[in-house]
Design an enzyme around this catalytic site. Structure first.
Site, PDB file in Angstrom:
ATOM      1  N   SER A  71      -4.866   7.312  -3.146  1.00 56.42           N
ATOM      2  CA  SER A  71      -6.227   6.983  -3.566  1.00 56.42           C
ATOM      3  C   SER A  71      -6.260   5.994  -4.713  1.00 56.42           C
ATOM      4  O   SER A  71      -7.305   5.426  -5.010  1.00 56.42           O
ATOM      5  CB  SER A  71      -6.960   8.259  -3.999  1.00 56.42           C
ATOM      6  N   CYS A  72      -5.140   5.759  -5.378  1.00 59.47           N
ATOM      7  CA  CYS A  72      -5.142   4.885  -6.541  1.00 59.47           C
ATOM      8  C   CYS A  72      -3.840   4.119  -6.609  1.00 59.47           C
ATOM      9  O   CYS A  72      -2.792   4.702  -6.820  1.00 59.47           O
ATOM     10  CB  CYS A  72      -5.340   5.694  -7.820  1.00 59.47           C
ATOM     11  N   GLY A  73      -3.908   2.812  -6.444  1.00 55.30           N
ATOM     12  CA  GLY A  73      -2.688   2.024  -6.402  1.00 55.30           C
ATOM     13  C   GLY A  73      -2.205   1.538  -7.742  1.00 55.30           C
ATOM     14  O   GLY A  73      -1.072   1.118  -7.864  1.00 55.30           O
TER      15      GLY A  73
END
Length: 288
Positions: free
Chosen positions: A114-116
């Site tokens: 969900s978060c790179g």
């Protein structure tokens, strides 16, 4: 190659109708370790499939490669635990003369689906300078075309239809009036990396005259990935973040959010959105 979906026995409850038991289809989420020249660079949680494109797009986003001939090869290999080839470790070989990623780029943590960019030291650290200029891109897209893109993207989401648990990204060509490629993944940034990686391996970077259509929100990172690939417009069905808008304005990229039904909000680069005569008539009436 790992499976994209799996089946699990579940209990379905409905108010007033009791409980039923059946098989349900779930999207698979597994880690992928990306190595370059044998050195670990990042670990991301992703949906297996199109892993080479994912790695290629990730390297474009990080400014390591910009052309297809700089990405020489990629192969699966065994992990450090000696558990054989699980197809969850991918080693990339860069072309001779291409500088490897700087050691500071190595992610010493897991990049979640969900978060790179979680864990990066600061916003400045991810404002990588793109090799491509999107400000002068002559792309023009009609409002009629833009409002059609979410449905066209959804129609190409084969795995989403089975699981309901995937993000999607697609690259639309204004010249050809078609979605060139659509990719799905549990991570929205992974879906975009797969699209960018596809473009790299098909020698389409910079992706001039295109629109990156995404099924979720427009984050700072997705905006950056589009700019790094030379994509002049990002369109999303949900909201952008404030940093995404600031970055789009700074780079001269068009950013469209809340693209739903017959409406949209244009946050930057409105000159690329061509109103239809009916739109112009309504706008003039509202102004009066």
């Amino acid at each position: 190659m790992g499976r994209v979906t799996t089946r699990r026995r579940v209990a379905r409850l409905t108010l007033g109708a009791g409980i039923s038991r059946r098989e349900d289809t779930l999207v698979v989420e597994e880690p992928l370790e990306i190595r370059v020249g044998g050195r670990s660079l990042a670990v991301t949680m992703r949906t297996p499939g199109h892993d080479v494109e994912l790695a290629a797009g990730f390297l474009v986003s990080e400014g390591v490669v910009t052309r297809g001939d700089e990405f020489a090869a990629a192969r699966y290999c065994a992990g450090d635990a000696g558990d054989g080839n699980t197809y969850n470790v991918l080693d990339v070989t860069l072309a001779p003369g291409v500088a490897p990623p700087a050691p500071a780029l190595a992610r010493e943590f897991f990049t979640t689906s969900s978060c790179g960019i979680c864990g990066k030291a600061s916003i400045d650290a991810v404002r990588t300078q793109s090799s491509f200029n999107v400000r002068d891109d002559s792309l023009r897209v009609s409002t009629e075309t833009l409002v059609s893109l979410p449905d066209r993207l959804r129609a190409a989401q084969d795995v989403f239809e089975k699981t309901g648990g995937l993000h999607a990204a697609g690259l639309y060509s204004a010249k050809d009036d078609e979605l060139l490629v659509v990719r799905e993944d549990v991570g929205r940034h992974n879906a975009v990396d797969k699209v960018v990686g596809w473009a790299l391996t098909h020698d389409l970077l910079p992706a001039t005259g295109t629109v990156l259509m995404v099924s979720g929100r427009a984050s700072f990172e997705l905006t950056q990935k589009a700019i790094m690939a030379g994509i002049p417009m990002l369109a999303a069905v949900s909201a952008p973040s404030s940093l995404a808008v600031e970055l789009a304005i700074d780079a001269g990229m068009s950013l469209v959010g809340f693209l739903r039904g017959e409406s949209m909000v244009v946050y930057s680069g409105a000159q690329r959105v061509e109103q239809q005569p009916a739109d112009q008539h309504r706008a003039e009436g509202s102004a009066a």
